[in-house]
Write a protein that holds these residues in place. Sequence first.
Motif, PDB file in Angstrom:
ATOM      1  N   VAL A   1      -2.601  -1.207   7.604  1.00 43.35           N
ATOM      2  CA  VAL A   1      -1.355  -1.111   6.849  1.00 43.35           C
ATOM      3  C   VAL A   1      -0.940   0.342   6.628  1.00 43.35           C
ATOM      4  N   THR A   2       0.340   0.584   6.774  1.00 42.53           N
ATOM      5  CA  THR A   2       0.928   1.905   6.533  1.00 42.53           C
ATOM      6  C   THR A   2       0.582   2.388   5.116  1.00 42.53           C
ATOM      7  N   GLY A   3       0.209   3.660   5.015  1.00 41.35           N
ATOM      8  CA  GLY A   3      -0.025   4.243   3.689  1.00 41.35           C
ATOM      9  C   GLY A   3      -1.362   3.881   3.082  1.00 41.35           C
ATOM     10  N   SER A   4      -2.243   3.245   3.860  1.00 39.34           N
ATOM     11  CA  SER A   4      -3.556   2.850   3.339  1.00 39.34           C
ATOM     12  C   SER A   4      -4.620   3.855   3.756  1.00 39.34           C
ATOM     13  N   THR A   5      -5.722   3.900   3.044  1.00 40.51           N
ATOM     14  CA  THR A   5      -6.851   4.737   3.482  1.00 40.51           C
ATOM     15  C   THR A   5      -7.446   4.223   4.796  1.00 40.51           C
TER      16      THR A   5
ATOM     17  N   PHE B   1       1.362  -2.341  10.046  1.00 37.94           N
ATOM     18  CA  PHE B   1       2.323  -3.221   9.381  1.00 37.94           C
ATOM     19  C   PHE B   1       2.430  -2.815   7.918  1.00 37.94           C
ATOM     20  N   GLY B   2       3.274  -3.520   7.179  1.00 37.77           N
ATOM     21  CA  GLY B   2       3.472  -3.196   5.765  1.00 37.77           C
ATOM     22  C   GLY B   2       2.490  -3.885   4.837  1.00 37.77           C
ATOM     23  N   THR B   3       1.925  -5.022   5.316  1.00 41.90           N
ATOM     24  CA  THR B   3       0.988  -5.788   4.485  1.00 41.90           C
ATOM     25  C   THR B   3      -0.151  -6.311   5.367  1.00 41.90           C
TER      26      THR B   3
ATOM     27  N   SER C   1       0.815  -1.226   0.000  1.00 39.56           N
ATOM     28  CA  SER C   1       0.000   0.000   0.000  1.00 39.56           C
ATOM     29  C   SER C   1       0.845   1.272   0.000  1.00 39.56           C
ATOM     30  N   ALA C   2       1.857   1.341   0.869  1.00 38.91           N
ATOM     31  CA  ALA C   2       2.611   2.593   1.033  1.00 38.91           C
ATOM     32  C   ALA C   2       3.550   2.876  -0.125  1.00 38.91           C
TER      33      ALA C   2
END
Length: 297
Positions: free
Chosen positions: A175-179, A196-198, A108-109
Amino acid sequence: MRLRRLTLTAAAAVATLTLAACGGGAADPGDGAPPPPVAENPTFEPGTTMAELSEAGSITIGTKFDQPLFGLKTLDGELVGFDTEIARIIAGGLGIAPEDINWVEAPSAQREALLERGEVDMVVATYTINEERAQRVSFAGPYYEAGQTLMVRSDNTDITGPESLRDSGAKVCTVTGSTPSQNIRPFIDENQLVLFGTYSECRDSLGNGQVDVVTTDNVILLGYVSESDGAFKLAGEPFTKEPYGIGIPKGDVAFCEFVNQQLTEAAESGAYAAAWEATAGAVSEDTPILPELAPCS
Ligand code: GLU
């Protein structure tokens, strides 16, 4: 894999997904996806992205690798899911066969940066169209509309929707960078949020008790519920609208219009519906209708 049959109660609007009953014998998502039509020697105006990609005979596409139903890399290296089928349809319009697609994982990020750095030609990755992202990339579509909801362990009766999160003190993973990481903030205290990243890392943490809730789009969570063998369930109704777009480099209007044309043709030919039925359709009864496409800019 045993999958649970779910009912898609609002197909073209925000999808409201309800666990209905067990469905015996459902195929793994991705099984039987019809091969997309591959255009033979299509011609494009010289200098366009379409001409360059078609001439090169290959395309690099960012997608998710860990999201059953939409983008999942299988143990034999195959990509299966609705997103990857949509991507194959667009590649086919450029005359590029599925085996000539280079898949790149697009967490996502990292989606905007992958496009900005030119490391991918497009991103098809449960990617919500919003204004902040549209400053950095252009979007074709939308090709589907999801909605954010919650996933909990099946024995959890405290969490009934986002309003129940603060009082419960639950640890909420996204997740980081997600809406979803932005949309959930009004409902929780800062120390409840786990990033988390995923999403598969969130799912694993829900399974081992490190967190109590995973929040993201209903169709992503549905994929995890369907493969959890009864361990997880959705809680509450969707509380946002997540129109999924196809990310392309910022300002490439001609490429955006080409992608939109491919989506329109896929809806008309039945390829869009077939892509759904071969993937996410394994756990939902109703096939969505292609949403109204936004003008390209
Ligand atoms: N659709 C949401 C987003 O684009 C959540 C799913 C994802 O992170 O891929 O942020």
